[in-house]
Design a protein around this motif. Structure first.
Motif, mmCIF file in Angstrom:
data_model
loop_
_atom_site.group_PDB
_atom_site.id
_atom_site.type_symbol
_atom_site.label_atom_id
_atom_site.label_comp_id
_atom_site.label_asym_id
_atom_site.label_seq_id
_atom_site.Cartn_x
_atom_site.Cartn_y
_atom_site.Cartn_z
ATOM 1 N N GLU A 217 0.836 -1.203 0.000
ATOM 2 C CA GLU A 217 0.000 0.000 0.000
ATOM 3 C C GLU A 217 0.871 1.253 0.000
ATOM 4 N N ILE A 218 1.868 1.266 0.883
ATOM 5 C CA ILE A 218 2.749 2.431 0.985
ATOM 6 C C ILE A 218 3.601 2.603 -0.265
ATOM 7 N N THR A 219 4.191 1.496 -0.735
ATOM 8 C CA THR A 219 5.022 1.608 -1.940
ATOM 9 C C THR A 219 4.177 1.991 -3.153
ATOM 10 N N GLY A 220 2.913 1.599 -3.144
ATOM 11 C CA GLY A 220 2.015 1.988 -4.226
ATOM 12 C C GLY A 220 1.789 3.485 -4.252
ATOM 13 N N TYR A 221 1.616 4.083 -3.065
ATOM 14 C CA TYR A 221 1.459 5.538 -2.996
ATOM 15 C C TYR A 221 2.689 6.236 -3.574
ATOM 16 N N LEU A 222 3.869 5.726 -3.217
ATOM 17 C CA LEU A 222 5.116 6.329 -3.704
ATOM 18 C C LEU A 222 5.267 6.164 -5.213
ATOM 19 N N ALA A 223 4.878 4.985 -5.703
ATOM 20 C CA ALA A 223 4.978 4.732 -7.142
ATOM 21 C C ALA A 223 4.043 5.658 -7.923
ATOM 22 N N ASP A 224 2.856 5.904 -7.376
ATOM 23 C CA ASP A 224 1.898 6.780 -8.057
ATOM 24 C C ASP A 224 2.459 8.185 -8.255
ATOM 25 N N GLU A 225 3.354 8.596 -7.359
ATOM 26 C CA GLU A 225 3.941 9.936 -7.463
ATOM 27 C C GLU A 225 5.369 9.885 -7.994
ATOM 28 N N ASN A 226 5.745 8.725 -8.573
ATOM 29 C CA ASN A 226 7.061 8.554 -9.203
ATOM 30 C C ASN A 226 8.214 8.873 -8.240
ATOM 31 N N ILE A 227 8.073 8.451 -6.999
ATOM 32 C CA ILE A 227 9.132 8.637 -6.004
ATOM 33 C C ILE A 227 9.936 7.338 -5.921
ATOM 34 N N SER A 228 11.194 7.424 -6.276
ATOM 35 C CA SER A 228 12.044 6.235 -6.337
ATOM 36 C C SER A 228 12.646 5.917 -4.977
ATOM 37 N N ILE A 229 12.685 4.625 -4.620
ATOM 38 C CA ILE A 229 13.325 4.187 -3.386
ATOM 39 C C ILE A 229 14.527 3.327 -3.733
ATOM 40 N N THR A 230 15.515 3.298 -2.819
ATOM 41 C CA THR A 230 16.716 2.493 -3.059
ATOM 42 C C THR A 230 16.718 1.212 -2.244
ATOM 43 N N ASN A 231 15.947 1.195 -1.143
ATOM 44 C CA ASN A 231 15.907 -0.004 -0.316
ATOM 45 C C ASN A 231 14.698 0.062 0.606
ATOM 46 N N ILE A 232 14.245 -1.086 1.053
ATOM 47 C CA ILE A 232 13.126 -1.145 1.976
ATOM 48 C C ILE A 232 13.286 -2.374 2.859
ATOM 49 N N ARG A 233 13.010 -2.214 4.144
ATOM 50 C CA ARG A 233 13.094 -3.360 5.044
ATOM 51 C C ARG A 233 12.203 -3.132 6.260
ATOM 52 N N VAL A 234 11.848 -4.223 6.899
ATOM 53 C CA VAL A 234 11.033 -4.179 8.112
ATOM 54 C C VAL A 234 11.931 -4.479 9.302
ATOM 55 N N VAL A 235 11.976 -3.566 10.253
ATOM 56 C CA VAL A 235 12.782 -3.775 11.450
ATOM 57 C C VAL A 235 12.075 -4.720 12.398
ATOM 58 N N GLU A 236 10.772 -4.494 12.583
ATOM 59 C CA GLU A 236 10.027 -5.377 13.468
ATOM 60 C C GLU A 236 8.544 -5.313 13.110
ATOM 61 N N THR A 237 7.945 -6.454 12.833
ATOM 62 C CA THR A 237 6.513 -6.512 12.580
ATOM 63 C C THR A 237 5.950 -7.740 13.264
ATOM 64 N N ARG A 238 5.079 -7.542 14.251
ATOM 65 C CA ARG A 238 4.440 -8.640 14.964
ATOM 66 C C ARG A 238 2.979 -8.277 15.182
ATOM 67 N N GLU A 239 2.168 -9.279 15.436
ATOM 68 C CA GLU A 239 0.744 -9.041 15.638
ATOM 69 C C GLU A 239 0.505 -8.085 16.797
#
Length: 365
Positions: free
Chosen positions: A309-331
């Protein structure tokens, strides 16, 4: 009159230089690479104005020759260059990350009346090769020049007038100072990072869960251990004397820390970390050596599709990213999504974009 610039070696650094220098008026940038595939890509991607097949022939017309090659390769090219037919006032420079060997070899060029000014653009990326080249790679980074002490000032001015189109911060120091300082801030930290990973590997043999817990700070402090081993083999050997000195100083520092721990004095321990924090917090944010990341930390809830969802928002505005990672995601716990950008402007645009679509909290380090 047109300035003719020949760039030999069209990887990340050489390619990015070529793109940046194309912005210079009345300047023609031609490029050569040993790899035919790279030459074809350079032509397809318009990395240079012209790709050449005969580098020695192209050198005849060059006002500037820039080696975008690793130090060992540059030393070989410099040997060949001694026998080329060159313009009388041609200026040669390089982009190598160690300068001692380069400037020693440059003395041989000088004996033949060839001007050489050492160079090191202190910027990079986690990506490599010509497809990673960017015209703004050097923007606001330090670009070190290591001329001979008695270099003709006009030659320095000419090179600086060309390199100013990289938008880097040009700084002149001697080769010995360069190699010492880069050993402190770059070369030795790579050894430390690698040693920590080796230590983890040994501990993991006894306590297999250790590597599973190696996240957060350990991952951040050892990130550079994932760098290209061949590149760091060469850098380490080229700058070995400075690195041995840094190791001696590091051993002394560890002995000091050990003494503090043996004394079991809480005030001394706290002061040790306080002093480190004060020094670290005072470091420049965006002008340090080599690869600077522009990270955006986004607190995200854990539900399916939130990252896309977030990367889709960025793509819609042609904002380029170099890396993406999750530090911590738990329920039921907010995780932290770390998105890296090429420059501060892209990060600011991303913050505005995400804020316009969500109420996620964000911060930068």
């Amino acid at each position: 009159m047109t300035r003719n610039v020949l760039i030999i070696g069209l990887g990340l650094i050489g390619g990015s230089l070529a793109l940046a220098l194309q912005k210079a008026p009345k300047t023609k940038v031609v490029g050569y690479d040993l790899s035919g595939k790279t030459r074809n890509l350079a032509e397809t991607l318009n990395i240079v104005h012209e790709v050449v097949e005969d580098v020695e022939e192209a050198a005849k017309n060059a006002d500037f020759i820039i080696f975008g090659t690793p130090v060992n390769a540059t030393l070989q090219w410099m040997d060949e260059l001694k026998h080329w037919s060159l313009k009388q006032h041609v200026i040669i420079t390089d982009t190598g990350s160690t300068k001692g060997l380069i400037m020693k070899k440059a003395e041989e060029l000088r004996e033949k009346g060839i001007t050489f000014i050492g160079g090191h653009p202190m910027a990079g990326s986690h990506k490599s090769g010509i497809t990673a080249a960017k015209p703004y790679l050097f923007e606001n980074a330090y670009y070190i020049l290591t001329p001979f002490d008695d270099e003709d000032g006009n030659n320095l001015i000419a090179l600086e007038q060309l390199l100013k189109y990289t938008l880097a911060k040009l700084v002149k120091i001697n080769a010995e100072e360069h190699d010492h300082m880069t050993a402190v801030v770059s070369h030795f930290p790579h050894i430390v990072a690698a040693s920590l990973v080796h230590q983890l590997n040994e501990e993991n043999k006894r306590f297999p869960m250790t590597s599973m817990l190696a996240a957060g700070g350990f991952r951040d402090i050892t990130r550079i251990a994932s760098s290209n081993p061949m590149i760091w083999r060469d850098i380490t050997l080229q700058n070995r004397e400075e690195l041995i000195g840094q190791m001696d100083a590091w051993i002394d520092e560890m002995q000091r820390v050990k003494k503090i721990l043996l004394e079991n004095d809480d005030e001394s321990v706290e002061e040790y970390f306080r002093k480190a924090k004060d020094v670290r917090d005072a470091l420049p944010i965006s002008t340090g050596a080599f690869y600077t990341t522009y990270d955006l930390y986004v607190d995200i809830p854990d539900y399916p599709g939130v990252i896309s969802e977030i990367t889709g928002y960025l793509a819609d505005e042609n904002i380029s990213i170099t890396n993406i990672r999750v530090v911590e995601t738990r329920e039921d716990i907010f995780g932290i999504l770390v998105i890296s950008f090429q420059n501060e402007k892209d990060r600011e645009k991303a913050m505005k974009c995400i804020r316009s679509h969500t109420n996620f909290e964000m911060h930068v380090s």
